[in-house]
Design an enzyme around this catalytic site. Structure first.
Site, PDB file in Angstrom:
ATOM      1  N   CYS A 244       0.821  -1.223   0.000  1.00  0.00           N
ATOM      2  CA  CYS A 244       0.000   0.000   0.000  1.00  0.00           C
ATOM      3  C   CYS A 244       0.852   1.270   0.000  1.00  0.00           C
ATOM      4  O   CYS A 244       0.307   2.372  -0.096  1.00  0.00           O
ATOM      5  CB  CYS A 244      -0.954   0.010   1.193  1.00  0.00           C
ATOM      6  SG  CYS A 244      -2.145  -1.330   1.133  1.00  0.00           S
TER       7      CYS A 244
ATOM      8  N   GLU B 244     -13.736  -1.142   0.267  1.00  0.00           N
ATOM      9  CA  GLU B 244     -12.543  -0.935  -0.561  1.00  0.00           C
ATOM     10  C   GLU B 244     -12.458  -2.018  -1.637  1.00  0.00           C
ATOM     11  O   GLU B 244     -12.014  -1.786  -2.757  1.00  0.00           O
ATOM     12  CB  GLU B 244     -11.290  -0.957   0.309  1.00  0.00           C
ATOM     13  CG  GLU B 244     -10.026  -0.672  -0.465  1.00  0.00           C
ATOM     14  CD  GLU B 244      -8.775  -0.815   0.370  1.00  0.00           C
ATOM     15  OE1 GLU B 244      -8.325   0.196   0.916  1.00  0.00           O
ATOM     16  OE2 GLU B 244      -8.261  -1.952   0.492  1.00  0.00           O
TER      17      GLU B 244
ATOM     18  N   ASP C   1     -13.922  11.144  -6.779  1.00  0.00           N
ATOM     19  CA  ASP C   1     -13.973  10.224  -7.917  1.00  0.00           C
ATOM     20  C   ASP C   1     -12.902  10.548  -8.957  1.00  0.00           C
ATOM     21  O   ASP C   1     -12.765  11.694  -9.388  1.00  0.00           O
ATOM     22  CB  ASP C   1     -15.367  10.289  -8.561  1.00  0.00           C
ATOM     23  CG  ASP C   1     -15.566   9.211  -9.609  1.00  0.00           C
ATOM     24  OD1 ASP C   1     -15.022   8.096  -9.445  1.00  0.00           O
ATOM     25  OD2 ASP C   1     -16.254   9.498 -10.608  1.00  0.00           O
TER      26      ASP C   1
END
Lengths: 135, 133
Positions: free
Chosen positions: B34, B122, B77
């Protein structure tokens, strides 16, 4: 401050048979129907484990995900997956219904020290069981 | 008698995880893969609660709720959360923090209902639920 819970979904596939020694064969057959098949049957289970805690301001995490995964793998997935639930010590005196499986998962994860908020067990596409402790 | 209504909306964004001031090795230990720039299709799930209006039969007009969710999600977004959203310059854009951010943005916009919970997925295995305390 709103509360935050992390929810992780795991899968395991197991066999079981619903049968209570406290009931007669006729009562078992009537109560559990095809789930009482003497030879057993199985499901693809999914379990959603919710753990809660304060969000660490440094990391932004409310739970230790690798530790959660490792604990669930060791205490639930390794013993349950591709095994017969009725043969496990956890269900020696407990009928492995969805209700009881959810409760057993809760108890085992709590005993392992996890801050579990809820356990939601999916037995089939259409059946879910959720346990949130004695509230 | 209060009723709860849940609506979902999908958006996509990218992020990286790190702790300011931590070494590369420390960040790698904390966050693994990550630490690299990557992205997700998030599913935002908002649950609102309220009394059913006897005239309309609604707790909230779903098209109003949809609009509010679209407005709040539109900011994130197709963005790089660390670079494009000021709040994530000093808050790691974890699922927890994104969910908290969206909860606070959406909360004032669901009247006359109350935002009782917001769940952010997620992926299929990981989600976070924020509940009104």
């Amino acid at each position: 401050m709103p509360s935050v819970a992390l929810i992780r979904r795991y899968a395991f596939s197991s066999a079981h048979r619903l049968h209570s020694d406290a009931l007669s064969p006729e009562e078992n057959a009537r109560l559990y129907g095809k789930c009482n098949n003497p030879n057993g049957h199985g499901h693809n289970y999914a379990v959603e484990v919710a753990v809660t805690g304060p969000v660490d301001p440094r990391t932004g995490f409310c739970a230790d995900l690798p530790a959660l995964d490792a604990t669930v793998r060791r205490t639930i997935l390794e013993p349950f997956d591709h095994n017969d639930l009725n043969a496990l010590p956890e269900f020696a005196r407990l009928v492995p219904t969805g209700e009881n499986i959810a409760r057993v998962i809760w108890d085992k994860l709590r005993a392992a020290g996890l801050p579990v908020l809820s356990v939601r067990l999916q037995e089939t596409r259409d059946n879910f069981f959720e346990y949130r402790g004695d509230r | 008698m209060p009723i709860r209504l849940t609506k979902q909306l999908e958006f996509a964004a990218s992020h990286t995880y790190s702790v300011p001031g931590a070494s590369a090795a420390e960040n790698e230990r904390l966050f693994g893969a990550c630490t690299r720039h990557h992205g997700h299709n998030y599913i935002l799930e908002a649950t609102v609660e309220g009394e059913t209006d006897p005239r309309t039969g609604m707790v909230v007009n779903v098209s109003d709720l949809k609009k509010a969710m679209q407005d709040v999600a539109a900011e994130l977004d197709h963005r790089h959360l660390n670079l494009d959203i000021p709040w994530f310059r000093d808050h790691n854009p974890t699922t927890e923090n994104i969910a908290l951010y969206l909860f606070e943005k959406l909360r004032p916009r669901v009247a006359p209902a109350r935002l009782s919970a917001l769940r952010l997925h997620e992926d299929e295995t990981l989600s976070v639920e924020v509940r009104d305390a």
